[in-house]
Design a protein around this motif. Structure first.
Motif, mmCIF file in Angstrom:
data_model
loop_
_atom_site.group_PDB
_atom_site.id
_atom_site.type_symbol
_atom_site.label_atom_id
_atom_site.label_comp_id
_atom_site.label_asym_id
_atom_site.label_seq_id
_atom_site.Cartn_x
_atom_site.Cartn_y
_atom_site.Cartn_z
ATOM 1 N N TRP A 151 48.384 30.061 64.550
ATOM 2 C CA TRP A 151 47.701 30.280 63.264
ATOM 3 C C TRP A 151 46.427 31.092 63.461
ATOM 4 O O TRP A 151 46.071 31.923 62.619
ATOM 5 C CB TRP A 151 47.401 28.941 62.586
ATOM 6 C CG TRP A 151 48.636 28.232 62.133
ATOM 7 C CD1 TRP A 151 49.063 26.988 62.519
ATOM 8 C CD2 TRP A 151 49.613 28.708 61.197
ATOM 9 N NE1 TRP A 151 50.240 26.670 61.881
ATOM 10 C CE2 TRP A 151 50.600 27.699 61.074
ATOM 11 C CE3 TRP A 151 49.755 29.875 60.460
ATOM 12 C CZ2 TRP A 151 51.714 27.849 60.233
ATOM 13 C CZ3 TRP A 151 50.870 30.021 59.626
ATOM 14 C CH2 TRP A 151 51.822 29.011 59.526
ATOM 15 N N ALA A 152 45.753 30.861 64.562
ATOM 16 C CA ALA A 152 44.559 31.664 64.843
ATOM 17 C C ALA A 152 44.936 33.138 64.967
ATOM 18 O O ALA A 152 44.221 34.025 64.476
ATOM 19 C CB ALA A 152 43.889 31.171 66.122
ATOM 20 N N GLU A 155 45.671 34.737 61.542
ATOM 21 C CA GLU A 155 44.423 35.057 60.847
ATOM 22 C C GLU A 155 43.757 36.284 61.480
ATOM 23 O O GLU A 155 43.313 37.203 60.783
ATOM 24 C CB GLU A 155 43.472 33.865 60.892
ATOM 25 C CG GLU A 155 42.216 34.067 60.049
ATOM 26 C CD GLU A 155 41.240 32.917 60.167
ATOM 27 O OE1 GLU A 155 40.939 32.514 61.319
ATOM 28 O OE2 GLU A 155 40.778 32.420 59.131
ATOM 29 N N GLN A 156 43.733 36.316 62.799
ATOM 30 C CA GLN A 156 43.085 37.418 63.509
ATOM 31 C C GLN A 156 43.762 38.752 63.205
ATOM 32 O O GLN A 156 43.100 39.780 63.031
ATOM 33 C CB GLN A 156 43.129 37.106 65.011
ATOM 34 C CG GLN A 156 42.473 38.128 65.906
ATOM 35 C CD GLN A 156 42.952 37.951 67.349
ATOM 36 O OE1 GLN A 156 43.196 36.837 67.814
ATOM 37 N NE2 GLN A 156 43.122 39.060 68.049
ATOM 38 N N HIS A 209 41.060 27.949 59.376
ATOM 39 C CA HIS A 209 41.400 29.376 59.225
ATOM 40 C C HIS A 209 41.373 29.758 57.743
ATOM 41 O O HIS A 209 42.432 29.944 57.122
ATOM 42 C CB HIS A 209 42.771 29.657 59.828
ATOM 43 C CG HIS A 209 42.857 29.279 61.270
ATOM 44 N ND1 HIS A 209 42.133 29.924 62.252
ATOM 45 C CD2 HIS A 209 43.537 28.279 61.890
ATOM 46 C CE1 HIS A 209 42.389 29.357 63.420
ATOM 47 N NE2 HIS A 209 43.217 28.362 63.238
ATOM 48 N N LEU A 212 43.610 32.636 56.335
ATOM 49 C CA LEU A 212 45.063 32.614 56.534
ATOM 50 C C LEU A 212 45.784 32.838 55.206
ATOM 51 O O LEU A 212 45.375 32.311 54.171
ATOM 52 C CB LEU A 212 45.435 31.248 57.117
ATOM 53 C CG LEU A 212 46.687 31.092 57.947
ATOM 54 C CD1 LEU A 212 46.799 32.148 59.028
ATOM 55 C CD2 LEU A 212 46.663 29.691 58.585
#
Ligand code: MN
Length: 325
Positions: A151-152, A155-156, A209, A212
């Motif tokens: 998930w990181a 988002e990134q 996040h 997201l």
């Protein structure tokens, strides 16, 4: 309306084609399988005839998510994504891509997402609900801790994640026993996906996040109609939020979710979704080849909404969400 963009639009490769067999009556399998395997011919004719400029394509279901052997899931995801990249390269003005991902192995899913976004130019990913891992009966939902890095990365990379339905496993589906008609798009798809989305909201994922972006099809799998009740429960009793997330779940639904019209061509339901999340967060889609482009387009082009909202939902929301030119 001309220039429509759809983002729940499926194809198959030979290895995943049979996954779509059985969702529609046998008499239409020949037609459905031909539609799934076509990208550049019949599909483009349908789009041209109904004012659809672009499809953002994704693999059929459950496909990669049902391959419990991790190495097989990784291999099929790569093969499908490579094929899709070749097809998009033939007509980048008409097709873009969402990646299939082997969520059975979160590190491999990260690598494949990165490859698809950075090397192949994909716009995000589409995953077909929970994944079976190692054994056919072992399932994983994506609020599980091993997906923290995944998930990181989403988002990134600013890569929207389309949470697409699949049926529950037979061993988890006692409520449908004796009623096979309830499986699939009739009911089980929406129930399965709505619960998965609620799990993500309640897990605190969107506190960690906040940028997201999650997309749900079918006008939100029933959630627009239910979010107020999810948060309110019994309004006269003391509130006890027994989940890790910091805010009411509707806050995440309003901030982190986008909804498409795929397979749900009903103006009353569209207006309910617009009243709940606003026209900026709803996007046209057909769910080709399981639904018809003509039915979706004729309904949408004539739905009783403002022309400003029709333009957003039909086209400009997708341009913004995916950074399309
Ligand atoms: Mn679909």
């Amino acid at each position: 309306m001309q220039g429509k963009i759809g983002l729940e639009e499926h194809f198959a490769i030979p290895e995943t084609l049979q996954d779509s067999n059985g969702f529609l009556p046998d008499v239409v399998w020949q037609e459905l399988s031909a539609r799934l395997m076509d990208i550049q011919e019949r599909r483009l004719r349908e789009m041209d005839a109904h004012g659809m400029e672009m499809m953002i394509l994704s693999l059929n279901a459950p496909a990669v998510q049902a391959l419990h052997v991790r190495s097989k899931a990784i291999e099929i995801a790569q093969r499908a994504n490579d094929f899709l990249a070749e097809q998009v390269a033939l007509r980048p003005d008409r097709f873009q891509a969402l990646a299939a991902l082997p969520m059975q192995d979160p590190d491999a899913a990260c690598r494949e997402l990165q490859r698809c976004i950075q090397d192949l130019g994909f716009k995000g990913s589409l995953v077909n609900g929970f994944s079976q891992v190692d054994t056919p009966d072992n399932v994983v939902y994506y609020d599980a801790p091993q997906f923290a890095g995944f998930w990181a990365l989403c988002e990134q990379l600013n890569a929207p994640f389309y949470l697409h339905p699949r049926n529950p496993l037979p061993s988890w589906a006692q409520i449908y026993e004796g009623h096979p008609w309830l499986m699939g798009p009739t009911w089980a798809f929406g129930q399965e996906t709505a619960v998965h989305a609620l799990r993500l909201m309640a897990s605190g994922l969107f506190d960690r996040h906040p940028q997201l972006k999650i997309i749900l099809g079918h006008l939100g799998e029933g959630l627009p109609y239910s979010m107020w009740r999810v948060d309110n429960r019994n309004g006269w009793t003391p509130k006890d939020r027994a989940y890790p997330a910091k805010k009411p779940l509707a806050d995440y639904f309003h901030q982190n979710f986008w909804l498409t019209t795929s397979g749900n061509f009903r103006t009353q339901s569209l207006i309910d979704a617009m009243l709940e999340v606003g026209a900026d967060r709803i996007l046209f889609s057909t769910d080709w080849p399981f639904e018809n482009v003509d039915q979706a387009a004729i309904w949408f082009d004539n739905a009783s909404i403002s022309e400003a909202d029709r333009l957003k939902i039909g086209r400009t929301n997708a341009l913004h969400l995916f950074g399309l030119k």
